[in-house]
Design a protein around this motif. Structure first.
Motif, mmCIF file in Angstrom:
data_model
loop_
_atom_site.group_PDB
_atom_site.id
_atom_site.type_symbol
_atom_site.label_atom_id
_atom_site.label_comp_id
_atom_site.label_asym_id
_atom_site.label_seq_id
_atom_site.Cartn_x
_atom_site.Cartn_y
_atom_site.Cartn_z
ATOM 1 N N ALA A 267 -4.226 10.523 -3.254
ATOM 2 C CA ALA A 267 -3.637 9.308 -3.830
ATOM 3 C C ALA A 267 -2.119 9.416 -3.998
ATOM 4 C CB ALA A 267 -4.276 9.013 -5.181
ATOM 5 N N GLY A 268 -1.609 10.654 -4.034
ATOM 6 C CA GLY A 268 -0.174 10.845 -4.240
ATOM 7 C C GLY A 268 0.185 11.034 -5.704
ATOM 8 N N HIS A 269 -0.804 11.007 -6.582
ATOM 9 C CA HIS A 269 -0.593 11.215 -8.016
ATOM 10 C C HIS A 269 -1.881 11.786 -8.589
ATOM 11 C CE1 HIS A 269 -3.183 7.773 -8.753
ATOM 12 N NE2 HIS A 269 -2.520 7.156 -7.802
ATOM 13 N N ASN B 215 0.855 -1.188 0.000
ATOM 14 C CA ASN B 215 0.000 0.000 0.000
ATOM 15 C C ASN B 215 0.889 1.235 0.000
ATOM 16 O OD1 ASN B 215 -1.835 2.002 0.392
ATOM 17 N ND2 ASN B 215 -2.497 1.343 2.424
ATOM 18 N N SER B 216 0.969 1.877 -1.166
ATOM 19 C CA SER B 216 1.890 3.017 -1.307
ATOM 20 C C SER B 216 1.535 4.159 -0.356
ATOM 21 C CB SER B 216 1.879 3.524 -2.741
ATOM 22 O OG SER B 216 0.606 4.036 -3.070
ATOM 23 N N LEU B 217 0.279 4.233 0.055
ATOM 24 C CA LEU B 217 -0.135 5.350 0.906
ATOM 25 C C LEU B 217 0.331 5.193 2.351
ATOM 26 C CD1 LEU B 217 -3.755 5.898 -0.438
ATOM 27 C CD2 LEU B 217 -1.683 7.134 -1.009
ATOM 28 N N GLU B 218 0.900 4.046 2.654
ATOM 29 C CA GLU B 218 1.413 3.877 4.017
ATOM 30 C C GLU B 218 2.851 4.372 4.147
ATOM 31 O OE1 GLU B 218 0.759 -0.207 4.906
ATOM 32 O OE2 GLU B 218 -1.291 0.143 5.602
ATOM 33 N N GLN B 219 3.460 4.706 3.007
ATOM 34 C CA GLN B 219 4.835 5.204 3.042
ATOM 35 C C GLN B 219 4.827 6.687 3.399
ATOM 36 O OE1 GLN B 219 7.734 3.322 2.227
ATOM 37 N NE2 GLN B 219 6.279 1.664 2.497
ATOM 38 N N SER B 220 5.645 7.091 4.343
ATOM 39 C CA SER B 220 5.771 8.532 4.596
ATOM 40 C C SER B 220 6.920 9.058 3.741
ATOM 41 C CB SER B 220 6.040 8.793 6.067
ATOM 42 O OG SER B 220 7.344 8.372 6.380
ATOM 43 N N ASN B 221 6.963 10.353 3.575
ATOM 44 C CA ASN B 221 7.971 10.964 2.703
ATOM 45 C C ASN B 221 9.388 10.620 3.168
ATOM 46 O OD1 ASN B 221 8.412 12.523 0.437
ATOM 47 N ND2 ASN B 221 8.886 14.322 1.649
ATOM 48 N N TYR C 222 6.336 -0.190 -10.999
ATOM 49 C CA TYR C 222 4.946 0.113 -10.612
ATOM 50 C C TYR C 222 3.955 -0.935 -11.127
ATOM 51 C CZ TYR C 222 0.724 2.531 -9.429
ATOM 52 O OH TYR C 222 -0.501 2.821 -8.905
ATOM 53 N N LEU D 40 11.176 7.309 2.059
ATOM 54 C CA LEU D 40 11.645 7.123 0.686
ATOM 55 C C LEU D 40 12.987 7.827 0.487
ATOM 56 C CD1 LEU D 40 8.214 7.730 -1.039
ATOM 57 C CD2 LEU D 40 9.245 5.567 -0.403
ATOM 58 N N LEU E 272 6.603 4.375 -6.531
ATOM 59 C CA LEU E 272 5.600 3.892 -5.593
ATOM 60 C C LEU E 272 4.265 4.612 -5.659
ATOM 61 C CD1 LEU E 272 7.883 3.285 -2.511
ATOM 62 C CD2 LEU E 272 7.112 1.660 -4.212
ATOM 63 N N SER E 273 4.228 5.774 -6.248
ATOM 64 C CA SER E 273 2.968 6.508 -6.166
ATOM 65 C C SER E 273 2.506 7.095 -7.489
ATOM 66 C CB SER E 273 3.083 7.610 -5.127
ATOM 67 O OG SER E 273 4.118 8.479 -5.462
ATOM 68 N N VAL F 11 3.609 13.036 -6.695
ATOM 69 C CA VAL F 11 4.336 13.266 -7.938
ATOM 70 C C VAL F 11 3.338 13.581 -9.045
ATOM 71 C CG1 VAL F 11 6.287 11.787 -7.359
ATOM 72 C CG2 VAL F 11 4.303 10.810 -8.502
ATOM 73 N N LYS G 223 9.998 7.534 -4.992
ATOM 74 C CA LYS G 223 8.670 8.144 -4.875
ATOM 75 C C LYS G 223 7.887 7.921 -6.161
ATOM 76 C CE LYS G 223 10.181 12.150 -2.194
ATOM 77 N NZ LYS G 223 10.300 13.619 -2.253
ATOM 78 N N GLN G 224 8.589 8.149 -7.268
ATOM 79 C CA GLN G 224 7.962 8.040 -8.579
ATOM 80 C C GLN G 224 7.408 6.634 -8.787
ATOM 81 O OE1 GLN G 224 8.034 10.763 -10.245
ATOM 82 N NE2 GLN G 224 7.639 10.373 -12.375
ATOM 83 N N GLY H 27 0.718 14.297 4.152
ATOM 84 C CA GLY H 27 2.173 14.357 4.199
ATOM 85 C C GLY H 27 2.859 13.287 3.372
ATOM 86 N N ASN H 28 2.041 12.474 2.647
ATOM 87 C CA ASN H 28 2.658 11.456 1.795
ATOM 88 C C ASN H 28 3.239 12.120 0.535
ATOM 89 O OD1 ASN H 28 -0.341 11.610 1.464
ATOM 90 N ND2 ASN H 28 0.158 10.556 -0.439
ATOM 91 N N PRO H 29 4.243 11.499 -0.079
ATOM 92 C CA PRO H 29 4.851 12.117 -1.261
ATOM 93 C C PRO H 29 3.870 12.193 -2.426
ATOM 94 C CG PRO H 29 5.674 9.898 -0.949
ATOM 95 C CD PRO H 29 4.857 10.213 0.258
ATOM 96 N N ASN I 111 13.958 10.513 -5.104
ATOM 97 C CA ASN I 111 12.778 10.880 -5.886
ATOM 98 C C ASN I 111 12.311 9.747 -6.802
ATOM 99 O OD1 ASN I 111 10.936 13.033 -6.383
ATOM 100 N ND2 ASN I 111 11.746 13.085 -8.458
ATOM 101 N N GLN J 261 -8.002 6.320 3.106
ATOM 102 C CA GLN J 261 -7.618 7.076 1.907
ATOM 103 C C GLN J 261 -8.169 6.428 0.637
ATOM 104 O OE1 GLN J 261 -3.594 7.518 3.775
ATOM 105 N NE2 GLN J 261 -3.282 8.861 2.035
#
Lengths: 57, 388
Positions: B248-250, A29-35, B283, A38, A47-48, B101, A44-45, B97-99, A41, B33
């Motif tokens: 969602a982060g995107h 679950n990518s949303l469980e990762q905090s900034n 991904y 990672l 995973l999300s 892109v 980040k790219q 606060g999640n990344p 960059n 989420q």
């Protein structure tokens, strides 16, 4: 009649989704990762971002 | 498309009950989420339907009759999204606060070919990425055929993906990284302003009268039952895409899910899609091994279909008869397949590549827009045979 068929087909596909969910579960679950988790960059790219490298939204 | 009719309470009840169930279900099996992403999908479907916000018909109106209203609304949507996105792409979510892109992909030959194919095909199919979903949810039977072949085309597009990826490329070009936030916003807004003026000029030249307020008003406006003005649709779609970005982060995307659904079914049927290069990228590889309900694009797509279903039940138009014959079925098959194939080559559709790409400051979004529009020109010519 059309609405009945739609409902049956919709529920069928949600059922297929549930079978898939039962088969694989939530592996990641990518949303469980905090900034801060990672490292860079690129990570980040990956995973999300279904829009890019190379999910292709 | 929309007429004053009674609310279809049967369809409305199904739409509301299943939506509430899925909100709860996604929260239980994943997290809150994911429920929010589904709710954004619902609101997108409702907005797309009530505002009749389609790229396919809007582009066709301009190509055939120089009617620029839908295009002007799309430019306003893009401008508003650029203002919302530019300061936050490559940053962190304002909520969690999640990344986050942006939708940044290579500007290459495959984008040119893929977007051209997509633009042509969407005119045959009568719907684009988002259009297929919201018209299907609105009760258009033909779009079920389109969606099936959209999925098949998306899967086929992933088969030889490296061939397309190896074609000449300028690489990922992020205007935000190249020129900074302020300059990127100014450059993009000026360019959009010029396009707005050009479309208005062409419209006025051909039709003699151009009323700029046509996108701000809607005859018989009703907040619950629609129709909504195009401008309201444009603003809401930009806000919902911004919410998607932060949750969602995107940004909002549509067609990745179609390829994934096809790959899951193929995998279930014993085809080793996991060995195809596309599905070895990080991904897609994760998505293939994961529950389909963990995929954001899948759950927002389900939301769009249900949101449009709720909207059409409020209008009472879900059970309207859909005109269908063998030529239209053929158009849905060809159009759906090649939209899926084209979307893979072009790193997305009118949503993931055009809308989200341009809002994220990616050059590939503009390339997509240009070549899809050229493709749509030929698609408008070709569709006459199918819809005659």
């Amino acid at each position: 009649m059309k609405s009945i068929i739609f409902i049956v087909v919709f529920c069928f596909f949600i059922g297929l989704g549930y079978i898939d969910h039962s088969r694989y579960g939530i592996v990641y679950n990518s949303l469980e990762q905090s900034n801060s988790d990672l490292e860079d960059n690129n990570e980040k790219q990956i995973l999300s971002a279904p829009c890019s490298e190379f999910g292709g939204g | 498309m929309i007429q004053a009719k009674k609310i279809d309470f049967f369809v409305l009840s199904f739409g509301l009950i299943s939506s509430i169930f899925l909100v709860y279900f996604f929260k239980q099996i994943i997290n809150f989420q994911h429920s929010l992403i589904f709710v954004i999908g619902l609101l997108l479907g409702l907005t797309l339907y009530h505002a009749s916000f389609g790229f396919t018909g809007g582009w066709r109106n301009f190509i055939e009759r120089s009617d620029s209203s839908a295009l002007r609304a799309q430019f306003l949507m893009l401008a508003f999204a650029i203002l919302l996105f530019s300061g936050i792409v490559n940053s962190t979510s304002i909520f969690y606060g999640n990344p986050i892109v942006g939708s940044v992909a290579p500007t290459n030959v495959s984008v040119i070919i893929g977007s051209f194919i997509f633009g042509l095909s969407m005119q045959l199919a009568g719907g684009c990425g988002s259009g297929t979903l919201f018209t299907l949810g609105g009760g258009n039977t033909k779009m079920f055929i389109t969606l099936i072949f959209f999925i098949v085309g998306s899967l086929v597009g992933t088969y030889n993906f490296t061939f397309w990826l190896d074609l000449p490329s300028l690489g990922n070009i992020s205007l935000l990284e190249k020129f900074g936030i302020i300059n990127t916003v100014l450059i993009q807004l000026i360019f959009i302003g010029l396009l707005y003026l050009l479309c208005s000029f062409i419209d006025k030249k051909r039709n003699a009268v151009l009323n700029h307020s046509d996108i701000f008003i809607s005859n018989g406006f009703n907040a619950i039952k629609g129709p909504w003005p195009l401008f309201l649709g444009a603003i809401l779609l930009a806000i919902l895409n911004f919410l998607m970005l932060n949750i969602a982060g995107h940004p909002w995307s549509v067609t990745f899910a179609f390829g994934l659904w096809g790959a899951k079914i193929a995998d279930f049927a014993g085809i080793d899609v996991a060995s195809w290069t596309f599905w070895t990228f990080d991904y897609p590889k994760i998505a293939l091994k994961n529950s389909i309900f963990a995929d954001h694009t899948s759950i927002s797509n389900i939301g769009i279909i249900l949101g449009a279903l709720i909207a059409s039940s409020l209008v009472g138009s879900f059970n309207q008869k859909t005109k269908i014959n063998y030529k239209i079925v053929l158009a849905a098959i060809i159009g759906g397949f090649f939209m899926g194939f084209g979307a893979r080559l072009a790193f997305g559709c009118n949503i993931g590549a055009l809308f989200s790409g341009i809002a994220s400051g990616s050059l590939h979004g503009w390339a997509w827009f240009l070549f899809a529009f050229i493709g749509a020109y030929f698609g408008v010519k070709a569709r006459r045979w199918f819809y005659s």
